[in-house]
Motif scaffolding. Sequence first.
Motif, mmCIF file in Angstrom:
data_model
loop_
_atom_site.group_PDB
_atom_site.id
_atom_site.type_symbol
_atom_site.label_atom_id
_atom_site.label_comp_id
_atom_site.label_asym_id
_atom_site.label_seq_id
_atom_site.Cartn_x
_atom_site.Cartn_y
_atom_site.Cartn_z
ATOM 1 N N GLY A 321 0.789 -1.234 0.000
ATOM 2 C CA GLY A 321 0.000 0.000 0.000
ATOM 3 C C GLY A 321 0.815 1.274 0.000
ATOM 4 N N CYS A 322 2.122 1.178 -0.227
ATOM 5 C CA CYS A 322 2.968 2.370 -0.275
ATOM 6 C C CYS A 322 2.617 3.218 -1.498
ATOM 7 C CB CYS A 322 4.435 1.931 -0.340
ATOM 8 S SG CYS A 322 5.587 3.272 -0.622
ATOM 9 N N LEU A 323 2.488 4.526 -1.287
ATOM 10 C CA LEU A 323 2.089 5.436 -2.359
ATOM 11 C C LEU A 323 3.268 6.130 -3.032
ATOM 12 C CD1 LEU A 323 -0.951 7.409 -0.876
ATOM 13 C CD2 LEU A 323 -0.982 5.413 -2.369
ATOM 14 N N CYS A 324 4.488 5.688 -2.725
ATOM 15 C CA CYS A 324 5.675 6.358 -3.262
ATOM 16 C C CYS A 324 5.566 6.700 -4.752
ATOM 17 C CB CYS A 324 6.900 5.469 -3.082
ATOM 18 S SG CYS A 324 7.856 5.877 -1.636
ATOM 19 N N GLY A 325 5.116 5.749 -5.523
ATOM 20 C CA GLY A 325 5.043 5.975 -6.971
ATOM 21 C C GLY A 325 4.166 7.165 -7.301
ATOM 22 N N HIS A 336 -1.441 11.698 2.168
ATOM 23 C CA HIS A 336 -2.476 10.828 1.598
ATOM 24 C C HIS A 336 -2.270 9.361 1.969
ATOM 25 C CE1 HIS A 336 -2.888 14.086 -1.678
ATOM 26 N NE2 HIS A 336 -3.926 14.174 -0.857
ATOM 27 N N CYS A 337 -1.081 9.051 2.485
ATOM 28 C CA CYS A 337 -0.768 7.647 2.751
ATOM 29 C C CYS A 337 -1.167 7.287 4.178
ATOM 30 C CB CYS A 337 0.723 7.385 2.558
ATOM 31 S SG CYS A 337 1.183 5.704 2.983
ATOM 32 N N PRO A 338 -2.034 6.282 4.350
ATOM 33 C CA PRO A 338 -2.462 5.906 5.702
ATOM 34 C C PRO A 338 -1.312 5.374 6.560
ATOM 35 C CG PRO A 338 -3.406 4.418 4.042
ATOM 36 C CD PRO A 338 -2.692 5.503 3.306
ATOM 37 N N LEU A 339 -0.212 4.980 5.930
ATOM 38 C CA LEU A 339 0.919 4.436 6.699
ATOM 39 C C LEU A 339 1.876 5.534 7.179
ATOM 40 C CD1 LEU A 339 1.799 1.407 4.362
ATOM 41 C CD2 LEU A 339 0.157 1.489 6.236
ATOM 42 N N PHE A 340 1.721 6.753 6.624
ATOM 43 C CA PHE A 340 2.642 7.856 6.915
ATOM 44 C C PHE A 340 2.624 8.214 8.392
ATOM 45 C CE2 PHE A 340 3.255 12.648 6.969
ATOM 46 C CZ PHE A 340 4.614 12.632 6.716
ATOM 47 N N GLY A 341 3.769 8.060 9.047
ATOM 48 C CA GLY A 341 3.875 8.429 10.459
ATOM 49 C C GLY A 341 3.247 7.426 11.408
ATOM 50 N N ALA A 343 2.512 3.265 10.504
ATOM 51 C CA ALA A 343 3.286 2.041 10.244
ATOM 52 C C ALA A 343 4.609 2.363 9.565
ATOM 53 C CB ALA A 343 2.478 1.083 9.384
ATOM 54 N N CYS A 344 4.676 3.510 8.892
ATOM 55 C CA CYS A 344 5.885 3.872 8.149
ATOM 56 C C CYS A 344 6.580 5.051 8.823
ATOM 57 C CB CYS A 344 5.529 4.203 6.703
ATOM 58 S SG CYS A 344 6.968 4.549 5.675
ATOM 59 N N LEU A 345 7.761 4.800 9.355
ATOM 60 C CA LEU A 345 8.540 5.806 10.081
ATOM 61 C C LEU A 345 9.989 5.724 9.615
ATOM 62 C CD1 LEU A 345 7.060 4.929 13.580
ATOM 63 C CD2 LEU A 345 6.794 7.156 12.454
ATOM 64 N N VAL A 350 8.535 1.703 5.360
ATOM 65 C CA VAL A 350 7.873 0.721 4.495
ATOM 66 C C VAL A 350 8.317 0.968 3.058
ATOM 67 C CG1 VAL A 350 5.637 -0.044 3.571
ATOM 68 C CG2 VAL A 350 5.873 0.470 6.016
ATOM 69 N N GLY A 351 8.356 2.222 2.676
ATOM 70 C CA GLY A 351 8.664 2.539 1.281
ATOM 71 C C GLY A 351 9.920 3.374 1.153
ATOM 72 N N ALA A 352 10.394 3.479 -0.088
ATOM 73 C CA ALA A 352 11.649 4.164 -0.388
ATOM 74 C C ALA A 352 11.608 5.644 -0.012
ATOM 75 C CB ALA A 352 11.954 4.016 -1.877
ATOM 76 N N CYS A 353 10.437 6.280 -0.128
ATOM 77 C CA CYS A 353 10.358 7.723 0.135
ATOM 78 C C CYS A 353 10.556 8.056 1.612
ATOM 79 C CB CYS A 353 9.010 8.285 -0.299
ATOM 80 S SG CYS A 353 8.655 8.045 -2.014
ATOM 81 N N MET A 354 10.489 7.028 2.485
ATOM 82 C CA MET A 354 10.746 7.257 3.909
ATOM 83 C C MET A 354 12.191 6.904 4.262
ATOM 84 S SD MET A 354 9.325 8.449 6.657
ATOM 85 C CE MET A 354 7.553 8.277 6.933
ATOM 86 N N VAL A 355 12.895 6.228 3.345
ATOM 87 C CA VAL A 355 14.268 5.800 3.631
ATOM 88 C C VAL A 355 15.249 6.942 3.409
ATOM 89 C CG1 VAL A 355 16.146 4.272 2.907
ATOM 90 C CG2 VAL A 355 13.803 3.391 3.033
ATOM 91 N N GLN A 360 10.290 12.388 -0.141
ATOM 92 C CA GLN A 360 9.342 13.372 0.382
ATOM 93 C C GLN A 360 8.718 12.927 1.711
ATOM 94 O OE1 GLN A 360 6.012 14.614 -2.080
ATOM 95 N NE2 GLN A 360 6.140 16.695 -1.271
ATOM 96 N N CYS A 361 8.493 11.648 1.890
ATOM 97 C CA CYS A 361 7.894 11.193 3.157
ATOM 98 C C CYS A 361 8.853 11.450 4.314
ATOM 99 C CB CYS A 361 7.541 9.710 3.072
ATOM 100 S SG CYS A 361 6.284 9.382 1.816
ATOM 101 N N ARG A 362 10.128 11.135 4.090
ATOM 102 C CA ARG A 362 11.132 11.365 5.134
ATOM 103 C C ARG A 362 11.250 12.862 5.429
ATOM 104 N NH1 ARG A 362 16.299 9.215 6.307
ATOM 105 N NH2 ARG A 362 17.038 10.318 8.142
#
Lengths: 377, 95
Positions: A321-325, A336-341, A343-345, A350-355, A360-362
Amino acid sequence: MSKDLFQELKFRDPARARALAQALARNMDAIGREVAVMHVCGSHEQAIARFGLRAVLPPTLRLVMGPGCPVCVTDGPEVDEAVALALQGVRVCTYGDMLRLPGTARSLADAQAEGGEVEVVYSISQAIELAQAHPAEQVVFFASGFETTAVATAAIALARPPENFSVLSAHKYVPAAMDLVAGSKETRIEGYLAAGHAAIITGWEIFEPFARRTGAPVVVAGFEPLDILAALVKLTELLKDGRPEVANVYPRCVTREGNKAAQASLWKVFQPASGRWRGIGEVPGGNLALTPAFAHVDARRRFAIDTGPVRDDSAAAEARGCLCGRIMLGLATPDHCPLFGTACLPESPVGACMVSSEGQCRIWHTYGGVPDLRQVG
Amino acid sequence: MCLGVPGKVVAIDGLDATVDFFGVRKQLRLDIVDEPVAVGDYVLNHVGFAIRRIPPEEVQETLALFDQILDVSGAKEDLMAADVRNEMAAGKDRR
Ligand code: SF4
């Protein structure tokens, strides 16, 4: 716009910032409708989020981040190749953020935990030193980055690296991705900011065919808050006047033709190849592959890389369910991503944009959730 | 990152330059930069390579930008400052 907000922005010159914001508002009034523009650089997003720049933009101007994080767009199966090499006894070196970037099932950090030799380097020169220090081993540099970084890889390939050294290229070519975004009906981006320091090498004329072909103006921008605001003023002015041109508001660094010698080295060592970008899909001409003349440093030609045992597409982050793309195409933002902050930290991405520090997520997570909205509210 | 970091050239040996970044000395390669670089010049570093010689009249302004980026108030992680520090570390250590 409140005076305090400008103080908070830590601008070196609040008066100039205010004048630029006013010019921006005037341009958007003249345009009289909503406009979305895109930048394609992680360092731009860092500056925008860090200084809360979106808070001073007119509400009709949407500034979105596109595919500007080279680590993020490195595809899962490319990481799998590096993981497979590390697990088959090759010493793999790579830039820092690549270590925790997920492959389809494993990252290089996982490979390291399973006994693979993986080393983080800041520069490809350090990978060369490792190859010299371990002459009996094979050393592969898993090379990520856009054209500016690929130029460094090209310089090393041209400088007769040791025989036990080779390159696994995950280098990407940004103009190809801009073409893809511009061709997307869904994205509806009307203008682009180009990254100043990449253009030191490529020069700004590289964007001219793009602007002509797509009808979208491109403005080369630096990294200070004022540089970015000035670039947006120029971009909205070109949009207002219907002039799909390239402008350079970073003349203190970027010239029309750029660094010709570096470009020549780049295209001697690399050739554009079509390939998949993570979350985005096939980007025609978007990958930089080593040319046949450099087969002797091309890990893909030197090793039989079997990713079979390490690849598992059902486990990939996108499958979770990662929205990175969509984020990298400018179609979504991290909130927009339910995992942001949740499940995804940054500690458990979870996805590359947090790594990556350029994801942008990071960036949004670091600077406070939805930093710009928070500053306005 | 695509920001690059400015440093002052303190010695040159062929294609290797010793460069001082805010007190940290590193070896940078000069393969890419397209202008002659001399001791005392400032260059912009990207992944261990000088990518640009900063014209003397721009040095102060460039350094001021990086002072601003590296001046992180509060203990919070700052991505820009961290990326700048990584980029500073990108040269080879001095032999
Ligand atoms: S918050 Fe995590 S899971 Fe969601 S889009 Fe960003 S990286 Fe992907």
